[in-house]
Structure formats: C-alpha cells, structure tokens
Design a protein around this motif. Structure first.
Motif, PDB file in Angstrom:
ATOM      1  N   THR A 143      43.329  44.816  44.292  1.00  0.00           N
ATOM      2  CA  THR A 143      43.060  45.270  42.930  1.00  0.00           C
ATOM      3  C   THR A 143      44.016  46.380  42.503  1.00  0.00           C
ATOM      4  OG1 THR A 143      41.415  46.859  43.706  1.00  0.00           O
ATOM      5  CG2 THR A 143      40.621  44.656  43.106  1.00  0.00           C
ATOM      6  N   THR A 144      44.744  46.948  43.462  1.00  0.00           N
ATOM      7  CA  THR A 144      45.723  47.988  43.147  1.00  0.00           C
ATOM      8  C   THR A 144      46.788  48.019  44.239  1.00  0.00           C
ATOM      9  OG1 THR A 144      46.061  50.346  42.677  1.00  0.00           O
ATOM     10  CG2 THR A 144      44.390  49.800  44.311  1.00  0.00           C
ATOM     11  N   ARG A 158      39.241  42.766  46.394  1.00  0.00           N
ATOM     12  CA  ARG A 158      38.075  41.955  46.054  1.00  0.00           C
ATOM     13  C   ARG A 158      37.950  40.845  47.090  1.00  0.00           C
ATOM     14  NH1 ARG A 158      37.363  38.881  41.619  1.00  0.00           N
ATOM     15  NH2 ARG A 158      37.031  37.135  42.914  1.00  0.00           N
ATOM     16  N   SER A 163      33.855  40.672  42.810  1.00  0.00           N
ATOM     17  CA  SER A 163      34.806  41.578  42.161  1.00  0.00           C
ATOM     18  C   SER A 163      34.661  42.973  42.754  1.00  0.00           C
ATOM     19  CB  SER A 163      34.515  41.635  40.657  1.00  0.00           C
ATOM     20  OG  SER A 163      33.261  42.286  40.435  1.00  0.00           O
ATOM     21  N   ALA A 164      35.561  43.861  42.384  1.00  0.00           N
ATOM     22  CA  ALA A 164      35.471  45.258  42.820  1.00  0.00           C
ATOM     23  C   ALA A 164      34.163  45.871  42.326  1.00  0.00           C
ATOM     24  CB  ALA A 164      36.671  46.049  42.309  1.00  0.00           C
TER      25      ALA A 164
END
Length: 192
Positions: A143-144, A158, A163-164
């Motif tokens: 996600t980053t 994730r 999802s996060a």
C-alpha cells in the motif's frame, strides 16, 4: 529461542538452580519446543515469562507462518505454561498471505482457548529481500513504498481479500477481544 537446544537450555537452568542464583528471567521460545519437562525446569530456575510467536490461530496460515508447528503445539504450550505458573505472552500477526475474514475469526476463537496473559500485535510487513516482499510485489499488495512506515505497527501490505482498512478494523477487534478476556479472567479470580 531459548529452547531450540533442549539439552543446553536444561543445562543452563540446572546451573542456575545448582548455584542457587536468585534471578528472574524472560525468554522467547517456540511452542513446539516447550515440553512440560523443560518448562517446569525453566520455572524452577526463575523463568517468569515466555514470549511465543503465535502469529495466527488459523491452522492453514500456521503452515506458512510457523513451518513445523501445529495449532495443537500452541494450545499445549499455553496450557502447560499456565499450569506451571509461567506468564505466557502471545505475539500475533495480522495480514499474512491468505488472511481473510474466516481466518481472522478462527484466530479470535483460538485466542479464547490460549488465554494468554499478555499479547502484542503486528502487521505482516514485506521487508525488501524477503519472500514476503516478493509475494507482495508479485500480487501488487503493497500500500506504500515509503520505508518510514515499514515498522510492523502500520499496515503497508493488504491481502488478496482484505484492504488496509479491513486489517486495521480487525486489529482493533483483536485487541478488544483480548482485553475482554483479561477482564473476565481477573473478575473470575476475584480481582475487584
């Protein structure tokens, strides 16, 4: 892992006992290396707490997260430790590959059976160069790419199904469940 070489671990404990050293100590150990015999010897030598890498309560995810370990090993180690009087700490991880709502619910149920004295919670983190990193990269789960967030206390990966935000919600639910368990135990033991 203190018990990875059982003979060495027993020798250390027997030496502490023989020398009548008045020490209290803590260690990490694998659940599949925690027999009643070694735990009793450790306790007699001053072991007050064992930190176990439980990771998950789902048997399918355990095969990936803790190769060579079965859920029964975890349940047995926690039960024996409780009977002997050793504080049992559970390190938990959310967001392992394959984590979904069903595996999370299984982990919650397992937490009731483990009844740990304390718990810490981290998120699966794909550190560069690890197999998890390659899995996350291949599946586009990160996600980053800001390495400042790769602390295991923040969601940076994730899963296929979560999802996060889902993982953060699950973390909160897991923590609340643990606190509820601790309060119930304290009340049942007569703590007011």
């Amino acid at each position: 892992s203190f018990t990875s070489d059982p003979k060495w671990a027993e020798d250390v404990c027997h030496e502490i006992i023989k020398r009548k050293l008045d020490v209290s100590w803590v260690c990490e150990a694998r659940v599949n290396e925690s027999s009643r015999k070694i735990l009793a010897t450790m306790h007699r030598s001053g072991c007050k707490r064992i930190n176990y890498g439980v990771e998950t309560g789902d048997p399918t995810l355990i095969k990936t997260a803790k190769p060579g370990t079965e859920l029964q090993d975890t349940l047995k180690a926690f039960q024996v430790g409780k009977e002997i009087g050793i504080w049992r700490h559970a390190h938990m991880i959310l967001g392992l590959p394959g984590e979904n709502q069903q595996t999370f619910e299984t982990t919650l149920k397992c937490l009731f059976h483990l009844d740990p004295d304390s718990m810490s919670l981290n998120f699966a983190t794909p550190y560069p160069g690890t197999q998890l990193y390659h899995v996350a990269e291949r599946n586009n789960w990160m996600t980053t790419r800001n390495w400042m967030h790769y602390t295991s206390s923040e969601v940076v990966m994730r899963t296929k199904d979560l999802s996060a935000e889902d993982l953060c919600t699950m973390a909160l639910k897991l923590k609340k469940t643990f606190l509820r368990l601790r309060i119930m135990r304290l009340l049942s033991e007569g703590f007011h």
